[in-house]
Scaffold this active site. Structure first.
Site, PDB file in Angstrom:
ATOM      1  N   ARG A   1       0.629  -1.124  -0.179  1.00  0.00           N
ATOM      2  CA  ARG A   1       0.048   0.056   0.166  1.00  0.00           C
ATOM      3  C   ARG A   1       0.856   1.207  -0.110  1.00  0.00           C
ATOM      4  O   ARG A   1       0.551   2.407  -0.713  1.00  0.00           O
ATOM      5  CB  ARG A   1      -0.848  -0.172   1.186  1.00  0.00           C
ATOM      6  CG  ARG A   1      -2.024   1.073   1.232  1.00  0.00           C
ATOM      7  CD  ARG A   1      -3.182   0.859   2.166  1.00  0.00           C
ATOM      8  NE  ARG A   1      -2.617   0.953   3.517  1.00  0.00           N
ATOM      9  CZ  ARG A   1      -3.340   0.698   4.556  1.00  0.00           C
ATOM     10  NH1 ARG A   1      -4.783   0.415   4.413  1.00  0.00           N
ATOM     11  NH2 ARG A   1      -2.871   0.910   5.819  1.00  0.00           N
TER      12      ARG A   1
ATOM     13  N   LYS B   1      -2.688   6.965   1.185  1.00  0.00           N
ATOM     14  CA  LYS B   1      -2.090   7.440   2.421  1.00  0.00           C
ATOM     15  C   LYS B   1      -1.161   8.669   2.378  1.00  0.00           C
ATOM     16  O   LYS B   1      -0.069   8.519   2.647  1.00  0.00           O
ATOM     17  CB  LYS B   1      -1.717   6.326   3.436  1.00  0.00           C
ATOM     18  CG  LYS B   1      -2.869   5.592   3.887  1.00  0.00           C
ATOM     19  CD  LYS B   1      -2.758   4.654   5.013  1.00  0.00           C
ATOM     20  CE  LYS B   1      -2.234   4.832   6.113  1.00  0.00           C
ATOM     21  NZ  LYS B   1      -3.360   5.007   7.106  1.00  0.00           N
TER      22      LYS B   1
ATOM     23  N   GLU C   1     -16.467   5.841   5.750  1.00  0.00           N
ATOM     24  CA  GLU C   1     -15.492   5.357   6.851  1.00  0.00           C
ATOM     25  C   GLU C   1     -15.334   6.353   7.886  1.00  0.00           C
ATOM     26  O   GLU C   1     -16.005   7.526   7.696  1.00  0.00           O
ATOM     27  CB  GLU C   1     -14.188   5.020   6.132  1.00  0.00           C
ATOM     28  CG  GLU C   1     -13.476   6.232   5.369  1.00  0.00           C
ATOM     29  CD  GLU C   1     -12.124   5.696   4.976  1.00  0.00           C
ATOM     30  OE1 GLU C   1     -11.599   4.898   5.336  1.00  0.00           O
ATOM     31  OE2 GLU C   1     -11.540   6.554   4.126  1.00  0.00           O
TER      32      GLU C   1
HETATM   33  N1  PXG Z   1      -9.420   4.569   7.033  1.00  0.00           N
HETATM   34  C1  PXG Z   1      -8.593   5.559   6.904  1.00  0.00           C
HETATM   35  C2  PXG Z   1      -8.910   7.092   6.385  1.00  0.00           C
HETATM   36  C3  PXG Z   1      -7.364   5.551   7.682  1.00  0.00           C
HETATM   37  O1  PXG Z   1      -6.274   6.448   7.816  1.00  0.00           O
HETATM   38  C4  PXG Z   1      -8.061   3.207   8.130  1.00  0.00           C
HETATM   39  C5  PXG Z   1      -9.197   3.389   7.389  1.00  0.00           C
HETATM   40  C6  PXG Z   1      -7.747   1.803   8.758  1.00  0.00           C
HETATM   41  O2  PXG Z   1      -6.750   1.105   7.945  1.00  0.00           O
HETATM   42  P1  PXG Z   1      -5.929  -0.057   8.424  1.00  0.00           P
HETATM   43  O3  PXG Z   1      -4.977  -0.429   7.296  1.00  0.00           O
HETATM   44  O4  PXG Z   1      -5.237   0.466   9.553  1.00  0.00           O
HETATM   45  O5  PXG Z   1      -6.757  -1.013   8.861  1.00  0.00           O
HETATM   46  C7  PXG Z   1      -6.978   4.237   8.291  1.00  0.00           C
HETATM   47  C8  PXG Z   1      -5.789   3.701   9.161  1.00  0.00           C
HETATM   48  C9  PXG Z   1      -4.529   6.572  14.134  1.00  0.00           C
HETATM   49  C10 PXG Z   1      -4.217   6.647  12.644  1.00  0.00           C
HETATM   50  O6  PXG Z   1      -3.770   7.114  14.859  1.00  0.00           O
HETATM   51  C11 PXG Z   1      -4.758   5.648  11.824  1.00  0.00           C
HETATM   52  C12 PXG Z   1      -4.501   5.806  10.355  1.00  0.00           C
HETATM   53  C13 PXG Z   1      -3.832   6.949  10.009  1.00  0.00           C
HETATM   54  C14 PXG Z   1      -3.266   7.672  10.880  1.00  0.00           C
HETATM   55  C15 PXG Z   1      -3.636   7.359  12.321  1.00  0.00           C
HETATM   56  O7  PXG Z   1      -5.659   6.074  14.552  1.00  0.00           O
HETATM   57  N2  PXG Z   1      -4.913   5.061   9.227  1.00  0.00           N
END
Ligand code: PXG
Length: 293
Positions: A52, A151, A184
């Site tokens: 990713r 991201k 989301e």
């Molecule tokens: N949606 C978004 C917009 C995200 O940024 C997820 C879903 C979940 O994805 P994963 O791959 O982790 O299952 C994310 C994850 C935090 C934090 O501190 C989380 C994310 C990015 C930055 C900070 O909770 N991303």
């Protein structure tokens, strides 16, 4: 612990880990990142996170200074250097130093850094009692502006939603698209449960293809729980039997109230509980070993 930062392949002390004020990652949010986790000395879904990260970089036409495989090694080394077993790992690639203009062509040397720190677990209450969340007015970036699959370091869209959620007294906020379909949360994907079936928005509608989301889909199917990727509205969300969020840091968190509407019984539901159990069991076994090499 968690004191050594990997800055472009060199370990530096936390206090000395610095990036130029001319780095476009800082000036414009021009860069990409990943958030990973290790469980008991094993990095969870390392390949998927690298995949990713490099796809995000490709999208913004940023050539990482090292290969995907090398980055994997650097991540492992960083966790090892900090002697961590349960870690939260942040990997960032920035456009690098340039001038004050937007032009990425003026940034010939991208920077990367890796932080491995102790994981900050969410309060037990989140999991036992469930969360109350709200939908917010700020819409998720549409595909034609900045695809949410990327991201990027430019997370202001989500930060604004988070602020709105906070003002309403909630730690997470649900983001919709322009038409009002549920997408989301600011850092988590969303699932609802209807008659024992898991439903989550498809990624083509403009949600990040979360690695926890994909793991939940895979594990549910393996355990004979039906999963559908389908768009849904707030009407369906409010009337769902259960709701939960998924993300690397949060894992699986039950949601018991949305916009003041009770979800199901108002307590975390049985399917959510089952998914949490299956997931916990899975993470205890899976992952790339950090120390046994
Ligand atoms: N949606 C978004 C917009 C995200 O940024 C997820 C879903 C979940 O994805 P994963 O791959 O982790 O299952 C994310 C994850 C935090 C934090 O501190 C989380 C994310 C990015 C930055 C900070 O909770 N991303």
């Amino acid at each position: 612990m968690g004191n050594w930062i990997n800055l472009n392949g060199k370990f530096v002390k936390r206090e000395e880990a610095k990036i130029s004020v001319f780095d476009h990652g800082l000036l414009y949010g021009d860069g990409v990142f990943e958030g990973l986790r290790s469980y008991n000395g094993r990095i969870f879904k390392l390949e998927e996170h690298l995949f990713r990260l490099y796809r995000s970089a490709h999208f913004i036409m940023l050539e990482p200074p090292i290969s995907k495989e090398e980055m994997g090694e650097e991540i492992i080394k960083t966790v090892r250097k900090n002697q961590l077993r349960d870690a939260y790992i942040r990997v960032v690639i920035t456009r690098g130093e340039g001038d004050l203009g937007l032009d990425p062509e003026k940034c010939p040397h991208p920077n990367y850094f890796i932080i491995a720190d102790r994981i900050q677990l969410y309060p037990k209450d989140f999991y036992e009692k469930g969360l109350e969340v709200v939908t917010v007015s700020i819409r998720r970036n549409p595909l034609y502006s900045l695809d949410p699959q990327v991201k990027s370091l430019n997370y202001l869209n989500n930060i604004l939603a988070k602020i709105e959620g906070r003002i309403a007294g909630c730690v997470e906020a649900i983001m919709l698209n322009q038409e009002g379909w549920v997408l989301e949360c600011t850092g988590d994907n969303i699932f609802i449960v209807e008659d024992g079936v898991l439903i989550t928005p498809p990624t083509y509608i403009g949600v990040l293809e979360g690695i926890t989301r994909n793991t939940v889909i895979e594990l549910a199917k393996k355990n004979n729980i039906e999963v559908k990727e389908e768009i849904f509205s707030c009407y369906r969300l409010y009337n769902a039997d259960e709701c939960f969020l998924t993300g690397t840091a949060a894992e699986i968190v039950p949601v018991v109230k949305v916009d003041g509407r009770r979800i199901g019984t108002g307590s975390p539901g049985p399917i959510t509980g089952r998914i949490r159990e299956i997931f916990r069991e899975y993470v205890s076994k899976e992952g790339t070993p950090v120390y046994e090499k």
